[in-house]
Design a protein around this motif. Structure first.
Motif, PDB file in Angstrom:
ATOM      1  N   GLU A  49       0.826  -1.212   0.000  1.00 34.73           N
ATOM      2  CA  GLU A  49       0.000   0.000   0.000  1.00 34.73           C
ATOM      3  C   GLU A  49       0.856   1.257   0.000  1.00 34.73           C
ATOM      4  O   GLU A  49       0.451   2.295  -0.510  1.00 34.73           O
ATOM      5  N   ASP A  50       2.062   1.173   0.580  1.00 37.81           N
ATOM      6  CA  ASP A  50       2.981   2.320   0.592  1.00 37.81           C
ATOM      7  C   ASP A  50       3.783   2.450  -0.703  1.00 37.81           C
ATOM      8  O   ASP A  50       4.609   3.362  -0.826  1.00 37.81           O
ATOM      9  N   GLY A  51       3.583   1.493  -1.609  1.00 36.47           N
ATOM     10  CA  GLY A  51       4.350   1.526  -2.859  1.00 36.47           C
ATOM     11  C   GLY A  51       5.674   0.788  -2.775  1.00 36.47           C
ATOM     12  O   GLY A  51       6.421   0.731  -3.759  1.00 36.47           O
ATOM     13  N   ASP A  52       5.995   0.210  -1.617  1.00 35.06           N
ATOM     14  CA  ASP A  52       7.221  -0.586  -1.503  1.00 35.06           C
ATOM     15  C   ASP A  52       7.093  -1.850  -2.356  1.00 35.06           C
ATOM     16  O   ASP A  52       5.998  -2.386  -2.527  1.00 35.06           O
ATOM     17  N   LYS A  53       8.240  -2.320  -2.835  1.00 37.56           N
ATOM     18  CA  LYS A  53       8.217  -3.513  -3.692  1.00 37.56           C
ATOM     19  C   LYS A  53       9.171  -4.581  -3.161  1.00 37.56           C
ATOM     20  O   LYS A  53      10.269  -4.260  -2.711  1.00 37.56           O
ATOM     21  N   ILE A  54       8.731  -5.835  -3.243  1.00 33.17           N
ATOM     22  CA  ILE A  54       9.647  -6.947  -2.982  1.00 33.17           C
ATOM     23  C   ILE A  54       9.575  -7.877  -4.197  1.00 33.17           C
ATOM     24  O   ILE A  54       8.481  -8.235  -4.656  1.00 33.17           O
ATOM     25  N   TYR A  55      10.729  -8.195  -4.751  1.00 32.02           N
ATOM     26  CA  TYR A  55      10.804  -9.076  -5.916  1.00 32.02           C
ATOM     27  C   TYR A  55      11.143 -10.489  -5.455  1.00 32.02           C
ATOM     28  O   TYR A  55      12.020 -10.676  -4.605  1.00 32.02           O
ATOM     29  N   THR A  56      10.435 -11.454  -6.015  1.00 26.69           N
ATOM     30  CA  THR A  56      10.692 -12.853  -5.683  1.00 26.69           C
ATOM     31  C   THR A  56      11.249 -13.548  -6.916  1.00 26.69           C
ATOM     32  O   THR A  56      10.633 -13.487  -7.984  1.00 26.69           O
ATOM     33  N   VAL A  57      12.400 -14.182  -6.774  1.00 29.59           N
ATOM     34  CA  VAL A  57      12.963 -14.995  -7.846  1.00 29.59           C
ATOM     35  C   VAL A  57      12.880 -16.452  -7.402  1.00 29.59           C
ATOM     36  O   VAL A  57      13.404 -16.811  -6.350  1.00 29.59           O
ATOM     37  N   ARG A  58      12.165 -17.271  -8.184  1.00 26.93           N
ATOM     38  CA  ARG A  58      11.922 -18.667  -7.781  1.00 26.93           C
ATOM     39  C   ARG A  58      12.812 -19.631  -8.559  1.00 26.93           C
ATOM     40  O   ARG A  58      12.944 -19.518  -9.776  1.00 26.93           O
ATOM     41  N   VAL A  59      13.398 -20.568  -7.829  1.00 27.81           N
ATOM     42  CA  VAL A  59      14.356 -21.513  -8.398  1.00 27.81           C
ATOM     43  C   VAL A  59      13.980 -22.928  -7.941  1.00 27.81           C
ATOM     44  O   VAL A  59      13.649 -23.132  -6.771  1.00 27.81           O
ATOM     45  N   GLY A  60      14.032 -23.877  -8.860  1.00 28.81           N
ATOM     46  CA  GLY A  60      13.667 -25.249  -8.524  1.00 28.81           C
ATOM     47  C   GLY A  60      14.781 -25.982  -7.796  1.00 28.81           C
ATOM     48  O   GLY A  60      15.958 -25.750  -8.060  1.00 28.81           O
ATOM     49  N   SER A  61      14.393 -26.855  -6.869  1.00 29.62           N
ATOM     50  CA  SER A  61      15.390 -27.698  -6.187  1.00 29.62           C
ATOM     51  C   SER A  61      14.953 -29.153  -6.303  1.00 29.62           C
ATOM     52  O   SER A  61      13.777 -29.430  -6.521  1.00 29.62           O
ATOM     53  N   PRO A  62      15.887 -30.082  -6.149  1.00 30.79           N
ATOM     54  CA  PRO A  62      15.502 -31.500  -6.207  1.00 30.79           C
ATOM     55  C   PRO A  62      14.992 -32.036  -4.869  1.00 30.79           C
ATOM     56  O   PRO A  62      14.805 -33.220  -4.724  1.00 30.79           O
ATOM     57  N   ASN A  91       8.992 -27.180  -2.538  1.00 35.36           N
ATOM     58  CA  ASN A  91      10.451 -27.355  -2.570  1.00 35.36           C
ATOM     59  C   ASN A  91      11.173 -26.434  -3.549  1.00 35.36           C
ATOM     60  O   ASN A  91      12.264 -26.748  -4.015  1.00 35.36           O
ATOM     61  N   ASN A  92      10.560 -25.297  -3.867  1.00 35.46           N
ATOM     62  CA  ASN A  92      11.294 -24.279  -4.597  1.00 35.46           C
ATOM     63  C   ASN A  92      12.028 -23.386  -3.601  1.00 35.46           C
ATOM     64  O   ASN A  92      11.662 -23.314  -2.428  1.00 35.46           O
ATOM     65  N   VAL A  93      13.046 -22.680  -4.091  1.00 35.19           N
ATOM     66  CA  VAL A  93      13.746 -21.679  -3.305  1.00 35.19           C
ATOM     67  C   VAL A  93      13.288 -20.321  -3.805  1.00 35.19           C
ATOM     68  O   VAL A  93      13.142 -20.125  -5.015  1.00 35.19           O
ATOM     69  N   GLU A  94      13.053 -19.380  -2.906  1.00 42.83           N
ATOM     70  CA  GLU A  94      12.672 -18.034  -3.332  1.00 42.83           C
ATOM     71  C   GLU A  94      13.631 -17.007  -2.737  1.00 42.83           C
ATOM     72  O   GLU A  94      13.764 -16.898  -1.517  1.00 42.83           O
ATOM     73  N   PHE A  95      14.293 -16.289  -3.615  1.00 46.28           N
ATOM     74  CA  PHE A  95      15.142 -15.179  -3.182  1.00 46.28           C
ATOM     75  C   PHE A  95      14.276 -13.925  -3.123  1.00 46.28           C
ATOM     76  O   PHE A  95      13.483 -13.667  -4.045  1.00 46.28           O
ATOM     77  N   LEU A  96      14.429 -13.149  -2.058  1.00 43.39           N
ATOM     78  CA  LEU A  96      13.580 -11.975  -1.843  1.00 43.39           C
ATOM     79  C   LEU A  96      14.431 -10.719  -2.006  1.00 43.39           C
ATOM     80  O   LEU A  96      15.322 -10.452  -1.197  1.00 43.39           O
ATOM     81  N   LEU A  97      14.160  -9.986  -3.073  1.00 44.65           N
ATOM     82  CA  LEU A  97      15.026  -8.874  -3.460  1.00 44.65           C
ATOM     83  C   LEU A  97      14.303  -7.542  -3.325  1.00 44.65           C
ATOM     84  O   LEU A  97      13.141  -7.433  -3.710  1.00 44.65           O
ATOM     85  N   ASP A  98      15.004  -6.523  -2.812  1.00 46.00           N
ATOM     86  CA  ASP A  98      14.393  -5.192  -2.841  1.00 46.00           C
ATOM     87  C   ASP A  98      14.931  -4.348  -4.001  1.00 46.00           C
ATOM     88  O   ASP A  98      14.475  -3.239  -4.232  1.00 46.00           O
ATOM     89  N   LYS A  99      15.919  -4.876  -4.721  1.00 47.19           N
ATOM     90  CA  LYS A  99      16.477  -4.135  -5.868  1.00 47.19           C
ATOM     91  C   LYS A  99      16.174  -4.877  -7.176  1.00 47.19           C
ATOM     92  O   LYS A  99      16.649  -5.992  -7.390  1.00 47.19           O
ATOM     93  N   GLU A 100      15.408  -4.213  -8.033  1.00 43.69           N
ATOM     94  CA  GLU A 100      15.027  -4.834  -9.308  1.00 43.69           C
ATOM     95  C   GLU A 100      16.270  -5.151 -10.154  1.00 43.69           C
ATOM     96  O   GLU A 100      16.317  -6.156 -10.860  1.00 43.69           O
ATOM     97  N   GLU A 101      17.274  -4.281 -10.052  1.00 45.63           N
ATOM     98  CA  GLU A 101      18.466  -4.471 -10.893  1.00 45.63           C
ATOM     99  C   GLU A 101      19.258  -5.730 -10.524  1.00 45.63           C
ATOM    100  O   GLU A 101      20.120  -6.168 -11.278  1.00 45.63           O
ATOM    101  N   ASN A 102      18.949  -6.316  -9.372  1.00 44.64           N
ATOM    102  CA  ASN A 102      19.658  -7.546  -8.986  1.00 44.64           C
ATOM    103  C   ASN A 102      19.060  -8.813  -9.615  1.00 44.64           C
ATOM    104  O   ASN A 102      19.660  -9.885  -9.533  1.00 44.64           O
ATOM    105  N   ILE A 103      17.868  -8.679 -10.218  1.00 48.46           N
ATOM    106  CA  ILE A 103      17.188  -9.875 -10.730  1.00 48.46           C
ATOM    107  C   ILE A 103      18.014 -10.543 -11.827  1.00 48.46           C
ATOM    108  O   ILE A 103      18.289 -11.750 -11.775  1.00 48.46           O
ATOM    109  N   LYS A 104      18.431  -9.740 -12.804  1.00 49.65           N
ATOM    110  CA  LYS A 104      19.136 -10.315 -13.954  1.00 49.65           C
ATOM    111  C   LYS A 104      20.449 -10.998 -13.550  1.00 49.65           C
ATOM    112  O   LYS A 104      20.672 -12.162 -13.909  1.00 49.65           O
TER     113      LYS A 104
END
Lengths: 361, 402
Positions: A49-62, A91-104
């Protein structure tokens, strides 16, 4: 048992407080999320609601992973997500990022570790599974090997969203079903097909007779005596090969290399969206264990997925698609044989018959 | 590569794009020598198509009856490293959130004292360390408690409760599932560590009807988020979605109760009194729609996997539970409900009978009466369709009651 001397023994502290592990952006916006947007099958953004963003990058694990695997993830988290990460129930891993530029750069590094990024949206989600031959005594099949073989084949469906909607596949290596495979879009279930062998010496010495008798869903384990001691006998014709007696009594092993294998079930779901939660229904009664890659199982799952992809409307889960086209057509388009094993004769089975003249002729 | 064993079949599973569990076992074996024998035994299972773990065996740590699952090789002379290869269940933090620091500490203990092999996570929710020797269990336990982590449940006990990500990172959350899960787990530590039940008992907390923990399929008590008031609508955002796809085809026509309509002039209209909170429209248009603000939960009971009398889904017990209000009172109402359910199960259940099976055996009417709940139409898909009713009273001539 080894004792560590001089150390105060700590007990009953319960789970570690999750607040200690929350990303600052998550802590600040706890309960204040406004919407999310899926940006690709590998990442999404939640906006508060404040406009803050959290980016989630999901990665598969065995699922079965080494300490080194976890430390690889930790290094990535330190580099890109301030050290914050979580896991999903699948069983996925999720990285929680506050910087969009870190996704790539994170995705690039994930690629360098040969890990799949994906699993969000209209994909084949990571397959939840059990221990199998790797770490269970009641397994009728391996779990990790079948799942690895399936995910190798379905890899593109995990990293690219190209299905009518999400497809959840689950694997359980026996009818104990550690995990909710009985309500999955596609479930692969390890099964036995031969009654347990009775080893009277072990039954007499190791088993509690009343609970062994009570463990049988069809009441075909009956009291008996062996050398004057309480034991059990089995009326083999009524055995449904569930293996529950072996779980209770080590004197009734049921695993049998020639007759163990897997069955395939379709059309279940747990979500309440649109239609009610539903059990998966039997599609293929038996496929033999064929390690290391179970090609017939992979082929059967592919057959279901291909037919679903071709026939389903956008947004329809596997079960909703089958309900719309009808079960006769499901068997027609998949080529699976309909047998007497498909007609439910257990408790509640009567409710599954067709009490109408509504037939797609 | 295994140092001791040839594994041609498992080597096949190192090929392909999906990450390989065989590589992971090998990497674990680099840290813990004992794990090398696991490769040998699993290869043998692949050759013979049969499992090589012995049945059961009781192991544990002092004062606890659960949390460790005994696992013994049936070929201990051939594979001495995994003669004892027990599972240590470590209760996960709510929502599976971690920092890299604490994760490293968790796996370091596994490297130092056991197999270096883990499940993140087991089906019920615990972190599972697969492969600890009996003699190391107490040390492992103490190392984890020093780190602030306790064991989870196993056997005929309360199993480790689990929850979805809830309010931490989901706008669909109707109640604070992570808080509820953590609080309830803390409240019932004794029931989790010291098995005194007829059989296992599972709680799962999902904060909306999408049910990301699959609670309706596998929890004895499923707590699923819902709301009382109106779906919050951002009409401008609805219009944006209408430009992207056919709103009738993909949203309003798919509403199970047909409680909504859309046209460009009036926007989206919802008869919330007829909304069954299925989540479809919200899932499809997350930027435009949100659940209402009066969040709570539906409590359902009795789901389970097939053993013994067949699989079950959970059925409605309490249509709306004001869990956010109860949270202010440390979930007193909910804990009281749980106590009544467990008392009934303790009194009338038999060994290895899950609560759902007991309810089926004694009749749902008798069960809800015993725990002090009223029969409600929300509990059934429809009233009964057969006349075999167990009427409890009849009248004798002269007005006496029988």
């Amino acid at each position: 048992m080894a004792e560590v001397s001089g150390v105060k023994r700590i007990t009953d502290i319960g789970p570690h407080d999750y607040n200690d592990f929350l990303h600052p952006v998550i802590k600040k916006n706890y309960g204040k999320w406004k919407y999310h947007e899926i940006l690709s099958p590998s990442h999404m953004v939640h906006v508060s609601e404040d406009g803050d963003k959290i980016y989630t990058v999901r990665v598969g694990s065995p699922r079965l992973v080494s300490s080194s695997f976890i430390k690889d993830l930790c290094d990535l988290a330190d580099k890109y997500s301030g050290g914050y990460l979580r896991f999903t129930t699948r069983n996925n891993v999720e990285f929680l990022l506050d910087k969009e530029e870190n996704i790539k750069p994170l995705l690039d590094d994930v690629g360098k570790l040969n890990l799949p990024a994906g699993g969000i949206g209209n994909v084949v989600a990571n397959i939840v599974h059990t221990q199998g031959w790797v770490h269970c005594h009641t397994a009728a099949s391996d779990a990790s090997g079948v799942v690895k073989s399936l995910m190798d084949e379905l890899y593109e469906y995990y990293v690219n969203a190209q299905l009518p909607t999400k497809v959840r596949i689950a694997f359980a290596c026996c009818l104990n079903m550690c995990g909710a495979v009985h309500c999955s879009d596609i479930a692969v279930l390890g099964i036995h097909r031969r009654p347990p062998r009775l080893i009277p010496d072990r039954i007499v010495n190791l088993c509690e007779i009343p609970s062994t008798i009570a463990s049988c869903p069809t009441n075909v384990i009956r009291p008996d005596t062996y050398n004057g001691k309480p034991s059990v006998k089995l009326i083999e014709e009524g055995c449904v090969f569930c293996g529950n007696c072996f779980t209770v009594c080590p004197g009734m092993p049921i695993a049998d290399p020639l007759n163990d294998g897997v069955s395939i079930w379709v059309g279940g779901k747990v979500s309440n969206a649109r239609s009610k939660p539903a059990f998966s229904k039997l599609a293929v009664p038996f496929l033999e264990n064929d390690p290391p890659r179970w090609p017939k199982v992979v082929e059967a799952v592919k057959t279901i997925l291909d037919a679903y992809k071709k026939g389903a409307h956008n947004g329809e889960r596997v079960g909703e698609w089958i309900e719309r086209i009808g079960w006769p057509k499901f068997f027609k388009v998949t080529g699976f044989e309909f047998t007497k094993y498909h007609i439910d004769d257990f408790r509640l089975g009567e409710a599954t018959l067709n009490y109408s003249a509504q037939i797609r002729q | 590569m295994s140092k001791k064993h040839k594994t041609p079949l498992l080597d096949e599973l190192k090929k392909g794009k999906w990450p390989s569990f065989v590589n992971e076992i090998e990497r674990a074996a680099e840290k813990s020598e004992m794990t090398d024998d696991l490769l040998g035994q699993v290869e043998q299972s692949y050759e013979e198509k049969v499992v090589h773990w012995k049945h059961g065996g009781m192991v544990g740590v002092k004062g606890y009856g659960s949390g460790i699952v005994g696992r013994f090789s049936d070929l201990p002379e051939k594979y001495p490293g995994i003669k004892e290869f027990h599972t240590v269940r470590i209760n996960q933090p709510s929502g599976f959130f971690y920092t890299s620091d604490v994760l490293r500490s968790i796996v370091d203990i596994g490297e130092k004292h056991a197999s270096s092999l883990f499940n993140f996570h087991g089906s019920t929710g615990d972190v599972q360390l697969l492969g600890a020797k009996t003699a190391e269990l107490e040390t492992i336990f103490q190392e984890y408690t020093k780190l602030g982590f306790d064991l989870g449940g196993s056997g005929s006990a309360l199993r480790t409760p689990s929850c979805c990500v809830g309010k931490a990172r989901c706008e669909f959350a109707n109640y604070d599932a992570m808080h509820a899960c953590n609080s309830i787990t803390q409240a019932f530590q004794d029931e989790m560590h010291r098995p005194i039940f007829n059989y296992k008992f599972k709680f799962k907390f999902s904060a909306c009807g999408n049910d990301c923990t699959a609670s309706i399929a596998r929890a004895d008590l499923s707590v699923i988020g819902t709301w009382k008031d109106s779906i919050r609508i951002d009409q401008e955002a609805v219009k944006d979605y209408a430009k992207k796809f056919d709103l009738h085809k993909y949203v309003t026509d798919k509403c199970p109760t047909k409680c909504m309509s859309y046209n460009a002039e009036e926007g989206l209209k919802i008869d919330d009194s007829n909304c069954s909170k299925c989540m479809h429209c919200i899932n499809t248009m997350p930027k435009a729609l949100r659940p209402g603000t009066k969040g709570g939960a539906t409590i359902l009971i009795g789901s389970k996997a097939p053993m013994v009398s067949g699989p079950r889904l959970s059925m409605v017990l309490v249509p709306f539970y004001d869990i956010e209000e109860d949270a202010k009172n440390d979930y007193e109402w909910f804990k009281d409900l749980i106590s009544k359910i467990w008392e009934f199960w303790d009194e009338y259940g038999v060994n290895r009978e899950r609560i759902g099976e007991l309810i089926q055996r004694v009749g749902i009417g008798n069960f809800i009466e015993s725990i002090g709940l009223e029969p409600l139409p929300e509990m059934v898909a429809s009233p009964r369709g057969n006349p075999f009713v167990l009427y409890e009273e009849y009248v004798e001539a002269g007005g006496e009651q029988g």
